[in-house]
Design an enzyme around this catalytic site. Structure first.
Site, PDB file in Angstrom:
ATOM      1  N   ALA A  23      -4.039   2.643  -7.061  1.00 41.45           N
ATOM      2  CA  ALA A  23      -2.641   3.090  -7.073  1.00 41.45           C
ATOM      3  C   ALA A  23      -1.976   3.026  -5.705  1.00 41.45           C
ATOM      4  CB  ALA A  23      -2.558   4.511  -7.615  1.00 41.45           C
ATOM      5  N   ARG A  44      -0.033  -1.537   5.215  1.00 47.27           N
ATOM      6  CA  ARG A  44      -0.428  -2.383   6.349  1.00 47.27           C
ATOM      7  C   ARG A  44      -0.619  -3.854   5.997  1.00 47.27           C
ATOM      8  NH1 ARG A  44      -5.325   0.919   8.388  1.00 47.27           N
ATOM      9  NH2 ARG A  44      -5.059   1.940   6.366  1.00 47.27           N
ATOM     10  N   THR A  85      -7.588  10.888  -4.004  1.00 49.19           N
ATOM     11  CA  THR A  85      -8.569  10.174  -4.835  1.00 49.19           C
ATOM     12  C   THR A  85      -9.072  11.037  -6.001  1.00 49.19           C
ATOM     13  OG1 THR A  85     -10.217  10.828  -3.185  1.00 49.19           O
ATOM     14  CG2 THR A  85      -9.387   8.586  -3.043  1.00 49.19           C
ATOM     15  N   TYR A 118     -13.236   1.262  -6.143  1.00 47.69           N
ATOM     16  CA  TYR A 118     -11.945   1.104  -5.459  1.00 47.69           C
ATOM     17  C   TYR A 118     -11.432  -0.328  -5.673  1.00 47.69           C
ATOM     18  CZ  TYR A 118     -12.643   5.432  -2.771  1.00 47.69           C
ATOM     19  OH  TYR A 118     -12.807   6.730  -2.387  1.00 47.69           O
ATOM     20  N   ASN A 153       4.645 -45.262 -18.447  1.00 51.10           N
ATOM     21  CA  ASN A 153       4.324 -44.446 -19.617  1.00 51.10           C
ATOM     22  C   ASN A 153       5.454 -43.534 -20.042  1.00 51.10           C
ATOM     23  OD1 ASN A 153       3.938 -43.027 -17.186  1.00 51.10           O
ATOM     24  ND2 ASN A 153       2.612 -41.532 -18.176  1.00 51.10           N
TER      25      ASN A 153
HETATM   26  C1  UD1 Z   1     -11.695   7.579   0.974  1.00 52.64           C
HETATM   27  C2  UD1 Z   1     -12.708   8.719   0.960  1.00 52.64           C
HETATM   28  C3  UD1 Z   1     -13.569   8.609   2.213  1.00 52.64           C
HETATM   29  C4  UD1 Z   1     -14.233   7.258   2.295  1.00 52.64           C
HETATM   30  C5  UD1 Z   1     -13.194   6.149   2.214  1.00 52.64           C
HETATM   31  C6  UD1 Z   1     -13.866   4.813   2.090  1.00 52.64           C
HETATM   32  C7  UD1 Z   1     -11.623  10.559  -0.182  1.00 52.64           C
HETATM   33  C8  UD1 Z   1     -10.925  11.849  -0.021  1.00 52.64           C
HETATM   34  N1  UD1 Z   1     -11.991   9.951   0.944  1.00 52.64           N
HETATM   35  O1  UD1 Z   1     -10.847   7.819   2.072  1.00 52.64           O
HETATM   36  O2  UD1 Z   1     -14.553   9.642   2.227  1.00 52.64           O
HETATM   37  O3  UD1 Z   1     -14.981   7.137   3.482  1.00 52.64           O
HETATM   38  O4  UD1 Z   1     -12.360   6.312   1.057  1.00 52.64           O
HETATM   39  O5  UD1 Z   1     -12.902   3.810   2.169  1.00 52.64           O
HETATM   40  O6  UD1 Z   1     -11.854  10.124  -1.291  1.00 52.64           O
HETATM   41  N2  UD1 Z   1      -6.031   5.962  -4.283  1.00 52.64           N
HETATM   42  C9  UD1 Z   1      -5.340   6.121  -5.458  1.00 52.64           C
HETATM   43  N3  UD1 Z   1      -4.600   7.248  -5.627  1.00 52.64           N
HETATM   44  C10 UD1 Z   1      -4.518   8.217  -4.681  1.00 52.64           C
HETATM   45  C11 UD1 Z   1      -5.228   8.033  -3.490  1.00 52.64           C
HETATM   46  C12 UD1 Z   1      -5.980   6.897  -3.311  1.00 52.64           C
HETATM   47  O7  UD1 Z   1      -5.387   5.284  -6.348  1.00 52.64           O
HETATM   48  O8  UD1 Z   1      -3.829   9.197  -4.930  1.00 52.64           O
HETATM   49  C13 UD1 Z   1      -6.839   4.743  -4.097  1.00 52.64           C
HETATM   50  C14 UD1 Z   1      -6.288   3.883  -2.972  1.00 52.64           C
HETATM   51  O9  UD1 Z   1      -5.408   2.908  -3.459  1.00 52.64           O
HETATM   52  C15 UD1 Z   1      -7.558   3.235  -2.408  1.00 52.64           C
HETATM   53  C16 UD1 Z   1      -8.641   4.276  -2.689  1.00 52.64           C
HETATM   54  O10 UD1 Z   1      -8.132   5.112  -3.695  1.00 52.64           O
HETATM   55  O11 UD1 Z   1      -7.909   2.058  -3.094  1.00 52.64           O
HETATM   56  C17 UD1 Z   1      -9.020   5.071  -1.448  1.00 52.64           C
HETATM   57  O12 UD1 Z   1      -7.904   5.764  -1.007  1.00 52.64           O
HETATM   58  P1  UD1 Z   1      -7.627   5.996   0.522  1.00 52.64           P
HETATM   59  O13 UD1 Z   1      -6.435   6.817   0.668  1.00 52.64           O
HETATM   60  O14 UD1 Z   1      -7.682   4.705   1.250  1.00 52.64           O
HETATM   61  O15 UD1 Z   1      -8.898   6.869   0.915  1.00 52.64           O
HETATM   62  P2  UD1 Z   1      -9.454   7.067   2.347  1.00 52.64           P
HETATM   63  O16 UD1 Z   1      -8.580   7.990   3.081  1.00 52.64           O
HETATM   64  O17 UD1 Z   1      -9.748   5.777   2.964  1.00 52.64           O
END
Ligand code: UD1
Ligand code: CA
Length: 455
Positions: free
Chosen positions: A10, A15, A79, A100, A384
């Protein structure tokens, strides 16, 4: 075991600096989310739930499949919140795997290993030990080495930041507890988000076992937040494919200069020179040689054929022992019989060329059926298309088409017939006949060239 898989997709991906949602950016010609869905499919789950938000319509349209349950997350509240959106559709699951959408190189055997290890009653975490885990959640263990919690970078103490074991985010939730855990998450943290990672502390509190698995290769759990990271994933994927092809019997003059964007099936003792691009479904049989800078898409190349430099094949079926190029263009519907030759600057489309026939130079054959042992002279064109409809040219076995012949379809040239060089052939040519369709040469003796006028 009833397995459901939830893919988080989502997020916006600011970036990337792109109009395209992040998960639709491609690695090896396929969207990142497409890779993740394929990995999920390999485990044959009951259902795959894809949580979408930013660019939801486009994501859904691009990837639709009837095994996918699209779940809309209106606001990206974390998440944990994202996974919770899929809960209403998850009935009696023994295990829920969370993936993911922007982590495309995860291998299905790694995921299967995590799934098996966790089973239906423990929490499974995929972790990775990194030199620099900045940005990742850290795996906090007690003195006995048991996992206690995951602490996000922004919430971690100075001491916790020294932990090098990082959370990949990929986990296996026990089906029975998942709903309880996900609905009791709070957003009392530095980012005001519902963290999925907080289920670890809940598992510890409820004395649920925790299993930890690690990927074979760190790149499997790498995500792409920007185009630099995307390029790292692309090259890693390509290195993996090159290694596979070499393992199966292909010699690559440079494994770093081959790009595979699809499913490639290979035999043995194949040679590929530099800058070959393979797209879609490509089958290459034993002893095929492919020269430098060839693009081959959705094609079959049979035993012992040679594709010389700068050739472009799309939707072609090349028979055994054919000789193609350099600079040949075989378009969809091209089928070449055994030992056929298609040389430089020749374009074919919907052309069925019989065994041993040659089109060696500068020709266009479209909507053509050509017999065996035919010689097509340089500069031959099948006309053709009348601007509205397409017509077929039939050429029998052992025909000799003279150079620079225009074959105006619909047309039949009978077996063994000959056409004179420079002819425009508009009428069928009977078997064994010679057809000449050009004006006779006129010769004027002692021709006086014009002289330059004086002013
Ligand atoms: C998350 C983990 C972190 C881990 C990292 C690895 C949590 C709280 N943290 O952090 O421990 O080391 O991934 O990359 O889970 N997403 C949604 N909806 C939301 C939020 C996120 O669909 O409301 C999706 C994002 O699109 C992405 C993934 O979940 O694909 C991870 O979200 P992101 O915000 O990047 O998590 P991190 O802060 O990186
Ligand atoms: Ca992230």
């Amino acid at each position: 075991m009833i397995l459901d898989i939830v893919i988080l997709a989502a997020g916006q991906g600011t970036r990337m600096r792109s109009a395209l949602p992040k998960v639709l950016h491609s690695v090896a010609g396929k969207s990142m989310l497409g890779h993740v869905i394929d990995c999920a499919r390999a485990l044959s789950p009951r259902l795959i739930h894809v949580v979408i938000g930013h660019g939801a319509d486009l994501v859904r349209e691009t990837l639709d499949g009837n095994d996918l349950n699209w779940v809309l997350q209106g606001e990206q509240l974390g998440t944990g919140h994202a996974v919770a959106q899929a809960l209403p559709y998850i009935i009696d699951a023994d295990q829920i795997l969370v993936l993911y959408g922007d982590v495309p190189l995860l291998r299905s055997d790694t995921l299967q290993r995590l799934s098996n290890q966790a089973g239906s009653s423990t929490l499974g975490l995929l972790t990775v030990t990194m030199d620099d885990p900045t940005g990742y959640g850290r795996i906090v263990r007690n003195g006995a080495g048991q996992v206690q919690a995951i602490v996000e970078q922004k919430d971690a103490s100075a001491k916790q930041l020294l932990i090098t074991e990082a959370n990949t985010g990929i986990m296996a939730l026990p089906g029975k507890q998942a709903a309880d855990w996900l609905t009791s998450l709070s957003n009392d943290n530095a980012q005001r988000e519902y963290y999925l990672t907080d289920v670890v502390a809940l598992a510890v509190a409820s004395k649920t076992g925790i299993e930890v698995a690690q990927p074979e290769d760190e790149v499997e759990v790498m995500g792409a937040n920007n185009r630099q990271q995307l390029s790292v994933l692309e090259r890693s994927f390509q290195a993996r494919e090159a290694l596979r092809l070499m393992t199966e019997g292909v010699t690559l003059s440079d494994p770093a200069r081959l790009d595979v964007r699809g499913d490639v099936v290979v035999g043995r003792d194949i040679f590929m020179d530099i800058n070959v691009v393979l797209e879609g479904l490509v089958t290459i049989e034993d002893n095929v040689e492919i020269g430098p800078n060839c693009v081959i898409r959705n094609s079959v190349i049979r035993r012992g054929s040679v594709i010389k430099a700068f050739s472009h094949l799309d939707g072609a079926d090349v028979g055994e022992g054919c000789d193609i190029g350099p600079y040949a263009r075989l378009r969809p519907g091209t089928r070449l019989g055994r030992g056929a030759k298609v040389g430089n600057f020749v374009e074919t489309k919907k052309a069925d060329i019989g065994a041993g026939s040659k089109i060696n130079h500068l020709s266009y054959l479209g909507d053509a059926v050509v017999g065996e042992q035919v010689n097509i002279g340089a500069g031959t064109i099948t006309c053709n298309y009348d601007g509205v409809n397409k017509f077929v040219t039939h050429i029998g076995d052992n025909v000799f088409i003279g150079s620079n012949t225009a074959l105006v379809a619909p047309l039949k040239v009978g077996a063994g017939a000959t056409t004179g060089a420079g002819s425009t052939i508009t009428q069928d040519v009977p078997t064994g006949a010679l057809a000449v369709g050009r004006s006779r040469q006129r010769t004027i003796e002692n021709w006086q060239r014009p002289l330059k006028k004086s002013d």
